[in-house]
Write a protein that holds these residues in place. Structure first.
Motif, PDB file in Angstrom:
ATOM      1  N   ALA A  46       0.830  -1.208   0.000  1.00  0.00           N
ATOM      2  CA  ALA A  46       0.000   0.000   0.000  1.00  0.00           C
ATOM      3  C   ALA A  46       0.864   1.256   0.000  1.00  0.00           C
ATOM      4  O   ALA A  46       0.546   2.253  -0.675  1.00  0.00           O
ATOM      5  CB  ALA A  46      -0.930  -0.017   1.202  1.00  0.00           C
ATOM      6  N   VAL A  47       1.939   1.226   0.772  1.00  0.00           N
ATOM      7  CA  VAL A  47       2.837   2.382   0.820  1.00  0.00           C
ATOM      8  C   VAL A  47       3.412   2.662  -0.563  1.00  0.00           C
ATOM      9  O   VAL A  47       3.496   3.821  -1.012  1.00  0.00           O
ATOM     10  CB  VAL A  47       3.956   2.150   1.853  1.00  0.00           C
ATOM     11  CG1 VAL A  47       5.028   3.229   1.720  1.00  0.00           C
ATOM     12  CG2 VAL A  47       3.389   2.136   3.260  1.00  0.00           C
ATOM     13  N   MET A  48       3.835   1.602  -1.286  1.00  0.00           N
ATOM     14  CA  MET A  48       4.373   1.784  -2.643  1.00  0.00           C
ATOM     15  C   MET A  48       3.311   2.363  -3.579  1.00  0.00           C
ATOM     16  O   MET A  48       3.594   3.254  -4.399  1.00  0.00           O
ATOM     17  CB  MET A  48       4.858   0.431  -3.187  1.00  0.00           C
ATOM     18  CG  MET A  48       5.960  -0.210  -2.377  1.00  0.00           C
ATOM     19  SD  MET A  48       7.420   0.825  -2.225  1.00  0.00           S
ATOM     20  CE  MET A  48       8.402  -0.189  -1.115  1.00  0.00           C
ATOM     21  N   LEU A  49       2.070   1.880  -3.450  1.00  0.00           N
ATOM     22  CA  LEU A  49       0.995   2.371  -4.311  1.00  0.00           C
ATOM     23  C   LEU A  49       0.666   3.821  -4.017  1.00  0.00           C
ATOM     24  O   LEU A  49       0.351   4.610  -4.925  1.00  0.00           O
ATOM     25  CB  LEU A  49      -0.245   1.493  -4.138  1.00  0.00           C
ATOM     26  CG  LEU A  49      -0.122   0.070  -4.675  1.00  0.00           C
ATOM     27  CD1 LEU A  49      -1.299  -0.783  -4.230  1.00  0.00           C
ATOM     28  CD2 LEU A  49      -0.014   0.076  -6.202  1.00  0.00           C
ATOM     29  N   MET A  50       0.729   4.187  -2.726  1.00  0.00           N
ATOM     30  CA  MET A  50       0.472   5.588  -2.367  1.00  0.00           C
ATOM     31  C   MET A  50       1.520   6.502  -2.966  1.00  0.00           C
ATOM     32  O   MET A  50       1.224   7.644  -3.351  1.00  0.00           O
ATOM     33  CB  MET A  50       0.440   5.734  -0.842  1.00  0.00           C
ATOM     34  CG  MET A  50      -0.782   5.114  -0.188  1.00  0.00           C
ATOM     35  SD  MET A  50      -0.651   5.010   1.624  1.00  0.00           S
ATOM     36  CE  MET A  50      -0.630   6.763   2.066  1.00  0.00           C
ATOM     37  N   ARG A  51       2.760   6.009  -3.068  1.00  0.00           N
ATOM     38  CA  ARG A  51       3.818   6.821  -3.663  1.00  0.00           C
ATOM     39  C   ARG A  51       3.563   7.064  -5.143  1.00  0.00           C
ATOM     40  O   ARG A  51       3.989   8.076  -5.717  1.00  0.00           O
ATOM     41  CB  ARG A  51       5.168   6.147  -3.476  1.00  0.00           C
ATOM     42  CG  ARG A  51       5.667   6.173  -2.034  1.00  0.00           C
ATOM     43  CD  ARG A  51       6.946   5.388  -1.884  1.00  0.00           C
ATOM     44  NE  ARG A  51       7.418   5.384  -0.486  1.00  0.00           N
ATOM     45  CZ  ARG A  51       8.407   4.642  -0.042  1.00  0.00           C
ATOM     46  NH1 ARG A  51       9.076   3.848  -0.901  1.00  0.00           N
ATOM     47  NH2 ARG A  51       8.757   4.700   1.222  1.00  0.00           N
ATOM     48  N   THR A  52       2.866   6.110  -5.789  1.00  0.00           N
ATOM     49  CA  THR A  52       2.556   6.258  -7.218  1.00  0.00           C
ATOM     50  C   THR A  52       1.226   6.950  -7.433  1.00  0.00           C
ATOM     51  O   THR A  52       0.797   7.123  -8.576  1.00  0.00           O
ATOM     52  CB  THR A  52       2.527   4.883  -7.904  1.00  0.00           C
ATOM     53  OG1 THR A  52       1.459   4.104  -7.318  1.00  0.00           O
ATOM     54  CG2 THR A  52       3.838   4.163  -7.738  1.00  0.00           C
TER      55      THR A  52
END
Length: 874
Positions: free
Chosen positions: A762-768
């Protein structure tokens, strides 16, 4: 004291005498129990209505007692008659004259010494004078009952005789005495305390009351009571003293043995025992009431005589077929064991199993003093020492190994030595000893040995080797050179279980470890033993988590069914570890605390490390710190790794990331030194990666991620693949490895690790900028974290979800949050009172499904009944 009931009986006899009915009362009691005081009270009570004449019988001379009653001059004047008939007639006339106006009470103290002439005259008086207004009171000691009854047999036959046994003060007497002496109305507890301390002896009770009045608290009068009894005994006839000494020697007043040892008849012994009980020397069960008095009696006997008495007493008990424990109590007090039956008695008593281990040990040491080096006795001594002093037991077993000639017996001793060495914390030296013995088997130093015995020695050697970081590597080297035995004999299975354990620790060949495990698993439906906990953990780390949990449940159930507390404690600790690895923190905590609540040290370290690991996942910093302070030193590599992992998480929770990394790196270094390279055993490397990434140290994190990936290739389980993919994803910030990690960790059943992977994804997706997909993953992670009970992860996930634009109420975790939706529905219906069948019909599922969900709900909520289930769901 009043002695109200006894006094009423005497007064009733006096009143009957006043009406012309002669009466006879035998008043018996031990010396100094208050007989004379009662006679004095009688004189005071009847002074206005009767004359009381009192004498103490001391002489057997004719009519001596009569002289004492009526006066020597008066009686001697009457005894001038020519024959005994005339003399009796003259005495009768004397009595008739004395009783014309008032009845007469004749009291003969020490009546057993009464002369026969007076006794015959009294019987004639009862028969010859119509309506004699006389009441006769015969006072004597209980021990003289037979003599007194013989002297007054005719008188007793002529009258309706009454007997009263005067004993110690009763509860009402003591209450009256305390009220009089202390000026208070005593509580019953105080009265009973006085009775217990004084045995109701008038003089001692008076002293107790006086001391209580001064001190204001219950005094200790045991020494005073013992001194009183000792003085009393010194004033008794020889048979009474001999019997008391015999009871002191034997420990109890069993009629036959005590009488024989005292040299008196059983009938006489029974009478003396009655008196000794009445005066408080003995309890009703025939044992000495005061240990101090018993010791003083024995101390008064010369050493040689006491030795002879104890030897005779032990022989008597043996001849009577009494238990060896009773015989041994005497034999152990002898200065030397000079005959074979003496050592046999001590060994038999120690072997019986009813003695305290400390007492059995003292008996066996006495035997070894008499028969130094006896192998059988040393074996028994080591067995007894196991319970109270494991380290001393190891020393005895070690010495025995050089003295046992039979190879199979030597192997048996070695296995016992290894088992107790684990409890004593002396695993390394036991490993070296047993490992050398195993290596020598078949050689000239240790020739032929039964193959299964040899396997047991090897298994025990490995268990001890794996119990300390100092010998884990050497144990794995030993295991590498062992060819797995075939068959399912006990020793062979145990050895193969340890070979599998070695493979799991090395982390090199999953297929080899599984092959060993499949051949060493207990038969389905067969008995479960303590050793079966080893394949439980090995199965778990080989990816067979469901199979491992099933076996753990079976071991716990078997331990509960057999009431084997040691096996239950260890099995609960192991099952707690499986639950923790699966993310079931509520179940893990419940089993860990249950294990720690069971007496004994086996399993304490494993349970404590699991509990610490649970607490840090909840963020309980203070509770975790308290647990660290009292946690036992870890032995097993997994326990050791878990302890360091918990410490690292605790440091991270306190905000000390650098120290957390140092602890994790220490774990890695020490695992490398041991030769432990399994990536899933304690994934310290993965936690290093996670912490380094959160600290922004990506290059360092990449090194450890690559190391984990290499190890995962060799140990190809879903957990190993999931850990490697998770590490790769967080260091590369690539969502694809994280997506695969979620799948693998979900398949592995590692729920919290799956949730962490979801959070990282989720953290990676939030960055994108993909907050919508991130929220979906965060909600899934939140559901897992709450269900598992990880407050720390749930709080972090909640923060991220809020940052991603999601809405969710504050986090609350409780045992009922751990229930799945299906478990919650079934539990709610059961709490409402529906039967399993009714629940199945309501939900359109099978009864088996209902039972499965209910069983899980009961376990998670810690409930035993449906009422408790309802309470937990409120």
């Amino acid at each position: 004291m009043s002695r109200a009931r006894t006094l009423e009986q005497v007064l009733a006899g006096v009143h009957a005498a006043a009406a012309g009915r002669m009466g006879l009362l035998h008043l018996r009691g031990p010396r100094a129990i208050g007989k004379s005081a009662l006679v004095g009270r009688l004189c005071d009570e009847v002074r206005d209505e009767a004359d009381v004449l009192v004498t103490t019988c001391r002489s057997r001379e004719g009519f001596a007692a009569a002289r004492g009653l009526f006066g020597a001059e008066t009686v001697d004047a009457l005894l001038t008659a020519p024959d005994e008939f005339a003399r009796r007639h003259a005495l009768n006339d004397l009595v008739a004259g004395r009783t014309a106006d008032r009845p007469l009470v004749l009291v003969l103290d020490d009546a057993h010494h009464c002369d026969s002439a007076t006794a015959r005259w009294l019987s004639a008086l009862a028969r010859r004078i119509p309506q004699p207004r006389v009441h006769v009171l015969l006072v004597y000691r209980c021990s003289e009952r037979v003599a007194a009854q013989a002297v007054f047999a005719d008188l007793t036959g002529a009258l309706d005789a009454t007997s009263v046994d005067l004993g110690p003060l009763d509860e009402s007497d003591v209450a009256e005495l305390l009220a009089r002496e202390c000026g208070l109305v005593p509580e019953r507890e105080l009265v009973l305390a006085a009775l217990e301390a004084t045995a109701g002896l008038p003089a001692v009770t008076s002293s107790w009351a006086e001391k209580f009045r001064v001190l204001g608290t219950a005094p200790d009068v045991e020494a005073e009571s013992a001194a009183w009894h000792l003085a009393w005994l010194e004033d008794q006839p020889e048979p009474t003293r001999a019997h008391a000494t015999a009871v002191a020697v034997l420990g109890s007043a069993e009629p036959t043995s005590a009488a024989t040892l005292a040299g008196i008849s059983p009938a006489a012994a029974a009478l003396i025992r009655t008196e000794l009980t009445a005066v408080g020397v003995l309890t009703r069960s025939g044992r000495f009431r005061s240990a101090s008095l018993r010791k003083r009696l024995l101390d008064a006997v010369g050493p040689d005589e006491l030795c002879a008495l104890r030897t005779r007493g032990a022989r008597l008990l043996t001849d009577e077929g009494r238990g060896q424990e009773e015989v041994a109590e005497l034999v152990v007090t002898l200065p030397a064991l000079t005959e074979a039956w003496m050592t046999c008695a001590l060994r038999g008593a120690a072997r019986a199993g009813s003695l305290r281990p400390e007492l059995a040990i003292s008996y066996l040491r006495r035997v070894l003093d008499a028969v130094p080096g006896d192998v059988g006795t040393r074996l028994e001594l080591a067995t007894q020492l196991t319970a109270v002093d494991p380290s001393a037991a190891v020393d005895v077993y070690t010495e025995l190994l050089s003295d046992v000639s039979s190879p199979d017996d030597r192997a048996s001793v070695a296995v016992r030595c290894g088992a107790v060495a684990l409890r004593a914390g002396r695993g390394p030296e036991a490993f070296r000893l047993l490992g050398g013995l195993f290596a020598d088997s078949g050689s000239d130093r240790f020739p032929v040995i039964d193959p299964d015995f040899r396997a047991q020695v090897g298994a025990m050697a490995l268990v001890n080797g794996f119990s300390s970081s100092a010998t884990v590597g050497q144990a794995m080297d030993l295991a590498r050179g062992i060819t797995p035995p075939r068959g399912r004999a006990q020793g062979g299975r145990r050895l193969v279980q340890q070979l599998a354990r070695a493979e799991v620790l090395r982390g090199e060949s999953l297929s080899t470890a599984l092959a060993h495990l499949r051949s060493a698993l207990p038969a389905p439906g067969g008995e479960r033993e303590l050793w079966d906990v080893f394949p439980v953990t090995s199965l778990h780390f080989c990816g067979a988590r469901a199979e491992a949990m099933t076996l753990a449940d079976e071991i716990v159930a078997a331990a509960e069914g057999s009431d084997d507390t040691q096996m239950r404690k260890v099995a609960l600790a192991v099952r707690a570890g499986l639950a923790f690895e699966a993310g079931e923190l509520f179940d893990a905590e419940r089993d860990a605390r249950a294990a720690l609540a069971i007496a004994g040290h086996d399993g304490d370290c494993a349970a404590a490390t699991v509990l610490a690991s649970v607490l840090v996942r909840r963020g309980d910093v203070d509770l975790t710190e308290q647990l660290f302070e009292r946690m036992p030193a870890p032995r097993d590599p997994v326990e050791y790794g878990w302890a360091l992992d918990a410490k690292a998480h605790w440091l991270w929770n306190r905000g000390d990331g650098d120290s957390a990394i140092e602890v994790l790196l220490r774990c890695g270094r020490e695992f490398d030194e041991m030769g432990v390279h399994n990536p899933v055993l304690v994934p310290w490397w993965l936690h290093v990666v996670t912490v380094l990434v959160r600290l922004g140290r990506f290059s360092e994190a990449t090194e450890f991620a690559e190391r984990g990936a290499d190890a995962a290739l060799r140990w190809d389980t879903p957990a190993a693949r999931g850990y490697a993919l998770y590490a790769a994803g967080v260091v590369t910030t690539d969502v694809e490895p994280l997506k695969q990690a979620v799948v693998e960790l979900g398949a592995a059943g590692a729920q919290l690790d799956e949730a962490r992977a979801l959070v990282a994804l989720a953290v990676m997706l939030m960055r994108t900028g993909d907050d919508k997909t991130a929220r979906k993953h965060l909600r899934a992670a939140m559901d897992i974290a709450v269900r598992c009970g990880s407050t720390l992860l749930a709080n972090r996930t909640h923060e991220l979800l809020t940052a991603a634009g999601g809405r969710m109420s504050a986090v609350h975790t409780s045992p009922k949050d751990a229930l799945t939706a299906a478990e919650r529905r079934v539990a709610a219906l059961a709490a409402d009172g529906l039967t399993n069948r009714e629940i199945a019909e309501r939900l359109y599922v099978t009864i088996g499904t209902v039972e499965s969900h209910l069983s899980s709900a009961y376990r998670k909520l810690g409930a035993q009944t449906r009422a408790e289930l309802a309470a937990e769901l409120e």
